[in-house]
Design an enzyme around this catalytic site. Sequence first.
Site, short mmCIF file in Angstrom:
data_model
loop_
_atom_site.label_atom_id
_atom_site.label_comp_id
_atom_site.label_asym_id
_atom_site.label_seq_id
_atom_site.Cartn_x
_atom_site.Cartn_y
_atom_site.Cartn_z
CG ASN A 12 23.05 16.89 56.64
OD1 ASN A 12 22.22 16.26 55.97
ND2 ASN A 12 23.09 16.82 57.96
CE LYS A 14 20.90 19.65 59.24
NZ LYS A 14 20.93 20.14 60.60
CG HIS A 99 23.91 14.62 61.60
ND1 HIS A 99 22.91 15.21 62.33
CD2 HIS A 99 24.55 15.61 60.93
CE1 HIS A 99 22.94 16.52 62.09
NE2 HIS A 99 23.92 16.79 61.25
CD GLU A 101 19.77 17.39 62.57
OE1 GLU A 101 19.60 16.90 61.45
OE2 GLU A 101 20.09 18.58 62.76
CD GLU A 170 27.96 18.28 62.12
OE1 GLU A 170 27.79 19.23 61.36
OE2 GLU A 170 27.21 17.30 62.18
N GLY A 176 22.03 24.15 63.71
CA GLY A 176 20.70 24.67 63.42
C GLY A 176 20.26 25.76 64.38
CB SER A 216 25.16 27.84 62.96
OG SER A 216 24.02 27.28 63.59
C1 PEP Z 1 24.53 19.74 60.13
O1 PEP Z 1 23.45 19.33 59.77
O2 PEP Z 1 25.48 18.96 60.18
C2 PEP Z 1 24.68 21.16 60.47
C3 PEP Z 1 25.84 21.58 60.89
O3 PEP Z 1 23.58 21.98 60.34
P1 PEP Z 1 23.55 23.59 60.37
O4 PEP Z 1 24.65 24.07 59.47
O5 PEP Z 1 22.20 23.97 59.88
O6 PEP Z 1 23.80 24.01 61.78
#
Ligand code: PEP
Length: 256
Positions: A12, A14, A99, A101, A170, A176, A216
């Site tokens: 992803n 973003k 997601h 976000e 998640e 993040g 992460s």
């Molecule tokens: C994500 O955007 O779904 C995500 C898990 O981001 P990150 O790996 O940066 O934590």
Amino acid sequence: MHADRQPIIGGNWKLNPQSLGEAVSLAGQLRNRLGSQRSVQVVLFPPMPFLHEVAEKLRESELLVGSQDLAVQAAGAFTGAVSAAMIRSVGGQWVLCGHSERRAVFGDSDAIVGQKLSAALAGGCKPVLCIGESLEQREAGQTFAVVAAQLQVLKSFQVSQLQDLVLAYEPVWAIGTGRVATPEQAQEVHLFIRQQVQELFGKNFAQQLRIQYGGSVKSATAAGLMAQPDIDGLLVGGASLLAEEFANIVRFKSGN
Ligand code: PEP
């Protein structure tokens, strides 16, 4: 990871990178490293304006492309919206729905996420439904209740409509933040999710459903997570912008 379920790893991107040239260059670097491997299904989620060129760059490789979001609406006077048919038309096969976000920053409620899931399926996009609890909710002991509630959107679908569905667990506190869930923490919730899905749609469907972990993930943690029986893939944010690191994640190989 389970022998009967093909691992699926998403990248992803973003709101990155900022230019078409950089996006196509990243796609090319990933194609060089991963374009012919078949053991893991790999789906890249670039920003919408770059989706077509990235898909072109990956044409006739094993790498797939999807959109980070879509509109509830299929067509009409909805300024700024992007439909499932448009995503398909520019080479996208997959779409992220819900997601964290989108939920936290753009206000996508469970009801909207359900409508997006419906729009994705109606428009021929394969959905990745993202769920997960916040730090506050985890600390209050509400993790299972939160993910169970987020899964309720599936109730309005028939099992026959959900054959391509992928779930992504998640935990918001791990996205993040550099704070990855331990394999055991993630496995516990993945198993719970599979049991919830079994209650909704039966054992056969639950056993074939793929559930990704996201939060992460780095190459150093990928193999440990994937060793868990109910973790069938990874959804990777930050580390998916680094070609060699992401390739190592797909290979379940530590780059450190
Ligand atoms: C994500 O955007 O779904 C995500 C898990 O981001 P990150 O790996 O940066 O934590």
